[in-house]
Write a protein that holds these residues in place. Structure first.
Motif, PDB file in Angstrom:
ATOM      1  N   LEU A  52      37.243  37.775  41.579  1.00 31.95           N
ATOM      2  CA  LEU A  52      36.869  36.482  41.002  1.00 31.95           C
ATOM      3  C   LEU A  52      35.548  36.579  40.249  1.00 31.95           C
ATOM      4  CD1 LEU A  52      36.984  33.394  40.638  1.00 31.95           C
ATOM      5  CD2 LEU A  52      36.111  33.173  42.973  1.00 31.95           C
ATOM      6  N   SER A  56      36.632  38.051  36.624  1.00 37.57           N
ATOM      7  CA  SER A  56      37.023  36.711  36.152  1.00 37.57           C
ATOM      8  C   SER A  56      38.481  36.385  36.457  1.00 37.57           C
ATOM      9  CB  SER A  56      36.760  36.575  34.651  1.00 37.57           C
ATOM     10  OG  SER A  56      35.387  36.730  34.392  1.00 37.57           O
ATOM     11  N   ASP A  57      38.951  36.806  37.632  1.00 40.99           N
ATOM     12  CA  ASP A  57      40.315  36.508  38.064  1.00 40.99           C
ATOM     13  C   ASP A  57      40.306  35.179  38.831  1.00 40.99           C
ATOM     14  OD1 ASP A  57      42.855  36.299  39.083  1.00 40.99           O
ATOM     15  OD2 ASP A  57      42.843  38.238  40.117  1.00 40.99           O
ATOM     16  N   PHE A  58      40.463  34.088  38.075  1.00 42.87           N
ATOM     17  CA  PHE A  58      40.364  32.747  38.662  1.00 42.87           C
ATOM     18  C   PHE A  58      41.552  32.392  39.555  1.00 42.87           C
ATOM     19  CE2 PHE A  58      37.588  32.644  34.915  1.00 42.87           C
ATOM     20  CZ  PHE A  58      36.395  32.305  35.542  1.00 42.87           C
ATOM     21  N   GLN A  60      42.081  33.852  42.145  1.00 45.29           N
ATOM     22  CA  GLN A  60      41.566  34.083  43.500  1.00 45.29           C
ATOM     23  C   GLN A  60      40.986  32.802  44.116  1.00 45.29           C
ATOM     24  OE1 GLN A  60      42.154  36.994  44.944  1.00 45.29           O
ATOM     25  NE2 GLN A  60      42.930  37.876  43.045  1.00 45.29           N
ATOM     26  N   ILE A  61      40.626  31.826  43.276  1.00 43.42           N
ATOM     27  CA  ILE A  61      39.967  30.606  43.774  1.00 43.42           C
ATOM     28  C   ILE A  61      40.801  29.898  44.841  1.00 43.42           C
ATOM     29  CG2 ILE A  61      39.218  28.260  43.121  1.00 43.42           C
ATOM     30  CD1 ILE A  61      38.043  29.562  40.551  1.00 43.42           C
ATOM     31  N   PRO A  95      32.888  29.209  40.090  1.00 44.32           N
ATOM     32  CA  PRO A  95      33.823  29.482  41.178  1.00 44.32           C
ATOM     33  C   PRO A  95      33.495  28.771  42.494  1.00 44.32           C
ATOM     34  CG  PRO A  95      33.324  31.504  40.016  1.00 44.32           C
ATOM     35  CD  PRO A  95      32.407  30.445  39.466  1.00 44.32           C
TER      36      PRO A  95
END
Length: 195
Positions: A52, A56-58, A60-61, A95
């Motif tokens: 995340l 920037s792997d959103f 994962q939120i 995040p």
């Protein structure tokens, strides 16, 4: 997600993190630019947080937020609102705020993104040597935006990583001065292995 919940102690009433951030890290040597390289094994939530924050792997939120809710919400059942830890730097997407919003929704309580606000920029905490100086620097940069009705509330602060605890201690110090806050709880996705 496999986790290893552990209590984190500080000036708050009760705090927990889901797991260590890093399980092991072995120095491999320096790369061609002279930077140290490591073979790092992270916990599942640590890897999710790494993806995340640094990739920037959103996606994962919701995974992190739902794990926080599923594993820790029952420990903070008297909380009547969620407060995200104010971000250390400005980003298009924040995040920690997005994680806090999902946790609050899952708990059926409001999320107040602008209750605890950062009023000025601070240097990188890793550049400040003593823990006391870190806390003082952060206390001077945080303020309360009086958004609550005339009652007393138990609040849950959400943060991504518990390292020295300086930011959470500073946030707790500020919230303790706010007469509408009674108990302060803390939940983080991960903790540093030495914390």
């Amino acid at each position: 997600m496999e986790i290893n919940v552990q209590r984190i102690d500080g000036n708050w009433n009760l705090g927990y993190s889901l797991d260590k951030h890093v399980l092991s890290s072995t120095y491999l040597g320096d790369n061609q630019w002279g930077h140290a390289t490591f073979d790092t094994t992270r916990s599942e939530v640590g890897e999710a947080l790494y993806q995340l924050k640094y990739r920037s792997d959103f996606n994962q939120i919701p995974l992190i937020a739902n794990q926080l809710s599923d594993s820790l919400a029952k420990l903070f059942s008297s909380a009547s609102l969620v407060i995200p830890m104010p971000p250390s730097k400005q980003r298009a997407r924040q995040p920690v705020i997005e994680i806090a919003q999902i946790v609050a929704k899952n708990m059926g309580i409001p999320c107040y993104e602008n209750l605890l606000i950062k009023t000025k920029d601070t240097p990188q905490m890793k550049d400040i040597e003593s823990r006391k100086d870190k806390v003082e620097t952060l206390v001077q940069a945080l303020a309360i935006n009086d958004l609550l009705g005339n009652a007393q509330y138990d609040v849950l602060i959400i943060d991504d990583l518990y390292d020295s605890g300086a930011s959470l201690e500073a946030a707790t110090n500020i919230l303790r001065e706010y007469k509408k806050v009674r108990n302060i709880f803390v939940a983080t996705a991960t903790r540093k292995h030495n914390a």
